[in-house]
Write a protein that holds these residues in place. Structure first.
Motif, PDB file in Angstrom:
ATOM      1  N   SER A 183       0.825  -1.205   0.000  1.00 15.71           N
ATOM      2  CA  SER A 183       0.000   0.000   0.000  1.00 15.71           C
ATOM      3  C   SER A 183       0.861   1.257   0.000  1.00 15.71           C
ATOM      4  CB  SER A 183      -0.936  -0.004   1.217  1.00 15.71           C
ATOM      5  OG  SER A 183      -0.211  -0.229   2.399  1.00 15.71           O
ATOM      6  N   ALA A 184       0.243   2.374  -0.345  1.00 15.07           N
ATOM      7  CA  ALA A 184       0.962   3.640  -0.495  1.00 15.07           C
ATOM      8  C   ALA A 184       1.283   4.256   0.858  1.00 15.07           C
ATOM      9  CB  ALA A 184       0.112   4.612  -1.320  1.00 15.07           C
ATOM     10  N   PRO A 185       2.319   5.123   0.926  1.00 12.93           N
ATOM     11  CA  PRO A 185       2.612   5.840   2.175  1.00 12.93           C
ATOM     12  C   PRO A 185       1.411   6.661   2.627  1.00 12.93           C
ATOM     13  CG  PRO A 185       4.430   6.057   0.628  1.00 12.93           C
ATOM     14  CD  PRO A 185       3.318   5.405  -0.129  1.00 12.93           C
ATOM     15  N   GLY A 186       1.169   6.675   3.931  1.00 13.70           N
ATOM     16  CA  GLY A 186       0.041   7.401   4.480  1.00 13.70           C
ATOM     17  C   GLY A 186      -1.210   6.569   4.648  1.00 13.70           C
ATOM     18  N   SER A 187      -1.227   5.349   4.071  1.00  8.55           N
ATOM     19  CA  SER A 187      -2.388   4.488   4.235  1.00  8.55           C
ATOM     20  C   SER A 187      -2.448   3.965   5.667  1.00  8.55           C
ATOM     21  CB  SER A 187      -2.342   3.327   3.245  1.00  8.55           C
ATOM     22  OG  SER A 187      -1.215   2.512   3.493  1.00  8.55           O
ATOM     23  N   VAL A 188      -3.594   3.425   6.035  1.00  8.39           N
ATOM     24  CA  VAL A 188      -3.790   2.944   7.401  1.00  8.39           C
ATOM     25  C   VAL A 188      -2.774   1.864   7.744  1.00  8.39           C
ATOM     26  CG1 VAL A 188      -5.393   1.719   8.912  1.00  8.39           C
ATOM     27  CG2 VAL A 188      -6.223   3.561   7.461  1.00  8.39           C
ATOM     28  N   ALA A 189      -2.570   0.916   6.809  1.00 10.56           N
ATOM     29  CA  ALA A 189      -1.649  -0.186   7.080  1.00 10.56           C
ATOM     30  C   ALA A 189      -0.216   0.300   7.244  1.00 10.56           C
ATOM     31  CB  ALA A 189      -1.736  -1.218   5.955  1.00 10.56           C
ATOM     32  N   GLN A 190       0.215   1.216   6.372  1.00 10.86           N
ATOM     33  CA  GLN A 190       1.586   1.716   6.445  1.00 10.86           C
ATOM     34  C   GLN A 190       1.817   2.512   7.728  1.00 10.86           C
ATOM     35  OE1 GLN A 190       4.110   1.000   4.723  1.00 10.86           O
ATOM     36  NE2 GLN A 190       3.585   0.547   2.596  1.00 10.86           N
ATOM     37  N   VAL A 191       0.883   3.364   8.095  1.00 12.17           N
ATOM     38  CA  VAL A 191       1.040   4.174   9.300  1.00 12.17           C
ATOM     39  C   VAL A 191       1.120   3.280  10.533  1.00 12.17           C
ATOM     40  CG1 VAL A 191      -0.125   5.835  10.797  1.00 12.17           C
ATOM     41  CG2 VAL A 191      -0.031   6.246   8.344  1.00 12.17           C
ATOM     42  N   ARG A 192       0.242   2.281  10.601  1.00  9.90           N
ATOM     43  CA  ARG A 192       0.239   1.379  11.747  1.00  9.90           C
ATOM     44  C   ARG A 192       1.535   0.584  11.829  1.00  9.90           C
ATOM     45  NH1 ARG A 192      -3.863  -1.815  10.575  1.00  9.90           N
ATOM     46  NH2 ARG A 192      -5.461  -0.899  11.900  1.00  9.90           N
ATOM     47  N   GLU A 193       1.973   0.028  10.700  1.00 10.90           N
ATOM     48  CA  GLU A 193       3.163  -0.824  10.704  1.00 10.90           C
ATOM     49  C   GLU A 193       4.418  -0.021  11.026  1.00 10.90           C
ATOM     50  OE1 GLU A 193       4.855  -4.572  10.515  1.00 10.90           O
ATOM     51  OE2 GLU A 193       2.750  -3.977  10.436  1.00 10.90           O
ATOM     52  N   CYS A 194       4.572   1.166  10.418  1.00 10.49           N
ATOM     53  CA  CYS A 194       5.763   1.992  10.665  1.00 10.49           C
ATOM     54  C   CYS A 194       5.804   2.470  12.116  1.00 10.49           C
ATOM     55  CB  CYS A 194       5.782   3.184   9.710  1.00 10.49           C
ATOM     56  SG  CYS A 194       6.028   2.734   7.980  1.00 10.49           S
ATOM     57  N   ALA A 195       4.658   2.888  12.649  1.00 15.42           N
ATOM     58  CA  ALA A 195       4.622   3.345  14.040  1.00 15.42           C
ATOM     59  C   ALA A 195       4.955   2.207  14.997  1.00 15.42           C
ATOM     60  CB  ALA A 195       3.250   3.933  14.359  1.00 15.42           C
ATOM     61  N   ALA A 196       4.469   0.998  14.704  1.00 13.02           N
ATOM     62  CA  ALA A 196       4.750  -0.141  15.580  1.00 13.02           C
ATOM     63  C   ALA A 196       6.237  -0.487  15.572  1.00 13.02           C
ATOM     64  CB  ALA A 196       3.917  -1.344  15.141  1.00 13.02           C
ATOM     65  N   HIS A 197       6.868  -0.485  14.388  1.00 11.33           N
ATOM     66  CA  HIS A 197       8.302  -0.790  14.302  1.00 11.33           C
ATOM     67  C   HIS A 197       9.134   0.259  15.042  1.00 11.33           C
ATOM     68  CE1 HIS A 197       8.860  -4.346  11.821  1.00 11.33           C
ATOM     69  NE2 HIS A 197       7.859  -3.956  11.054  1.00 11.33           N
ATOM     70  N   LEU A 198       8.808   1.534  14.852  1.00  8.89           N
ATOM     71  CA  LEU A 198       9.572   2.595  15.505  1.00  8.89           C
ATOM     72  C   LEU A 198       9.387   2.557  17.024  1.00  8.89           C
ATOM     73  CD1 LEU A 198       8.849   5.480  12.973  1.00  8.89           C
ATOM     74  CD2 LEU A 198      11.054   4.363  13.364  1.00  8.89           C
ATOM     75  N   THR A 199       8.177   2.226  17.486  1.00 12.41           N
ATOM     76  CA  THR A 199       7.943   2.124  18.921  1.00 12.41           C
ATOM     77  C   THR A 199       8.738   0.983  19.537  1.00 12.41           C
ATOM     78  OG1 THR A 199       5.718   3.047  18.670  1.00 12.41           O
ATOM     79  CG2 THR A 199       6.170   1.836  20.687  1.00 12.41           C
ATOM     80  N   ARG A 200       8.764  -0.160  18.856  1.00 12.85           N
ATOM     81  CA  ARG A 200       9.554  -1.288  19.360  1.00 12.85           C
ATOM     82  C   ARG A 200      11.034  -0.935  19.408  1.00 12.85           C
ATOM     83  NH1 ARG A 200       5.759  -4.606  16.458  1.00 12.85           N
ATOM     84  NH2 ARG A 200       7.073  -4.545  14.591  1.00 12.85           N
ATOM     85  N   THR A 201      11.515  -0.228  18.386  1.00  7.86           N
ATOM     86  CA  THR A 201      12.915   0.187  18.367  1.00  7.86           C
ATOM     87  C   THR A 201      13.220   1.133  19.525  1.00  7.86           C
ATOM     88  OG1 THR A 201      12.988  -0.042  15.960  1.00  7.86           O
ATOM     89  CG2 THR A 201      14.690   1.314  16.974  1.00  7.86           C
ATOM     90  N   ALA A 202      12.312   2.076  19.797  1.00  4.79           N
ATOM     91  CA  ALA A 202      12.518   3.030  20.886  1.00  4.79           C
ATOM     92  C   ALA A 202      12.571   2.314  22.234  1.00  4.79           C
ATOM     93  CB  ALA A 202      11.409   4.081  20.879  1.00  4.79           C
TER      94      ALA A 202
END
Length: 453
Positions: A183-202
């Protein structure tokens, strides 16, 4: 890296489908299928075993807990909203209208923090040259600020592993995309997945992460609500882009108080904290004018004086009820209470109510000030100089007490106000120097007092 298999999951019933469909085949809801990464067979069992090993059961009273350590950002008003500073491993989501100052504020914070820790500024909306131009315009040093212009999640995660920053800004989460999803950047799936990865990294690295989020036309953060649930702190920028003042409000904070606000003034050198925010919410009338009443409201731990303005005018067959900064439905309810219990009719009048300075007031303690401002405008008689009021008004006409009334009155006394109408339960036991306090139990008593002042 092999691309993971994706499936489409219904956000209403949880059913899955191998391809996108307009209508969920399980529950029949429309436009609810969202792309997610399919977990390989057996991954759930192994994941739960790992969690069980790393999280043993313990007694709550035996768990050692201490206050989290905070690092000041160098911006006092931002520290106030965050609860004292940034927390190691904390994830902050900040949203606001375009051009309101999110990137400016975070660039100032990154520059201030770079003197005491490693920082990284990841920009997905601008180039590195544009960030450098803003930094020079704000007269920032920037010698220790690392900048990356990138929108691919995997490259950003690799940079975080290489740089090992203690503070990182992602501007913005809606521009990022992961190769694992189509899916394209800004879509629901992309926002959720990117935020989850960055949170786990933090959480794993101890890096404080700040995510900038876009907002919708209604003012809510764009993307799924899980974006607000997954982070530790949610901040909103408020204020009119045409005004020089900005408010940053904490909506959620796992490490501090919620509904705390920070007040900033936009200058040519960036956002500067306002030490006396009550001054910007009060009009500068040389003489008292009809329809104006000062309210002492609470924003987090800070009492603020806000001017409530009302204009009552002949409206014709379909009178309008319009409020800015206050709830419109509550305004209609207060007008009904004013008519029923105080005998003041506005059924054939247009009623406009405004909170000065662009501040939004959600607490019911503003009720009494709104009613007195409406009565003042309807009579065409100004309230006395140095007049304040606060209190919740019920449907039965009673005036209910407001929380922390003593602090409100003390703040008004410090700023030179001399007359106050407050609920009887908020009347102080000891007199406050320079402040004459009238305590009332019902709205009709307040109206009668107002006519005698």
């Amino acid at each position: 890296m092999a691309k993971d298999k994706t499936i489409y999951t219904c956000n209403a019933c949880g059913g899955t489908s191998p391809k996108w469909l307009g209508k969920c085949p399980h529950c029949g809801e429309w436009n609810t299928l969202e792309e997610t990464i399919a977990e390989p067979a057996g991954s759930g069992k192994n994941r739960f075993q790992a969690l069980a090993k790393s999280s043993p059961v313990s007694t709550l009273a035996d768990i050692e807990a201490a206050d989290v350590e905070r690092t000041p950002t160098g911006l006092d008003e931002l520290d106030r909203v965050l609860g004292g500073g940034i927390v190691e491993g904390g994830v902050v989501l900040i949203g606001g209208d375009p051009g309101i100052g999110k990137s400016t504020l975070l660039l100032q914070a990154v520059d201030a923090l770079s003197r005491q820790m490693k920082v990284l500024y990841v920009t997905g909306e601008e180039s590195g040259a544009q960030v450098a131009l803003r930094s020079r315009r704000l007269s920032l040093d920037g010698k220790q600020v690392r900048v990356q212009a990138e929108i691919q999640l995997e490259r950003i995660l690799a940079t975080l592993e290489t740089e090992q920053p203690a503070f990182c800004v992602i501007d913005s989460i809606q521009t990022l995309y992961s190769d694992q999803l189509s899916s394209a950047p800004g879509s629901v799936a992309q926002v959720r997945e990117c935020a989850a990865h960055l949170t786990r990294t933090a959480k794993a690295s101890g890096c404080t992460m700040v995510l900038v989020g876009h907002v919708t036309k209604e003012g809510a953060l764009a993307g799924p609500r899980v974006l607000e649930h997954i982070v530790d702190t949610v901040l909103y920028f408020e204020g009119d882009t045409h005004s020089s003042f900005r408010l940053v409000r904490a909506i959620k904070n796992r490490f501090g108080a919620v509904n705390e606000i920070g007040v900033f003034a936009m200058t040519d050198k960036g956002l500067k904290g306002v030490t006396n925010p009550s001054a910007i919410f009060l009009s500068t009338h040389s003489e008292p004018v009809p329809g104006s009443c000062v309210l002492v409201t609470l924003e987090g731990t800070r009492p603020l004086l806000v001017e409530i303005q009302a204009l009552v005018d002949s409206g014709g067959p379909s009178p309008r009820r319009l409020s800015v900064g206050l709830e419109r439905d509550r305004l209609a309810m207060l007008l009904a209470v004013l008519h029923r219990h105080a005998g003041v009719a506005c059924s054939d009048q247009d009623v406009f109510v405004n909170a000065v300075g662009g501040v939004r007031i959600s607490e019911p303690a503003a009720d009494l000030a709104v009613l007195l401002a409406i009565q003042s405008s309807l009579r065409g008689k100004a309230l006395p100089r140095g007049f304040i009021a606060f209190g919740e008004v019920g449907l039965a006409g009673e005036v209910r007490p407001a929380p922390r009334g003593q602090e409100r009155l003390k703040e008004a006394g410090k700023l030179g106000f001399s007359v106050a109408i407050v609920p009887k339960a908020n009347a102080p036991k000891k007199p406050i120097e320079g402040l004459i306090i009238h305590a009332v139990e019902r709205v009709e008593q307040a109206i009668e007092l107002l006519r005698g002042l």
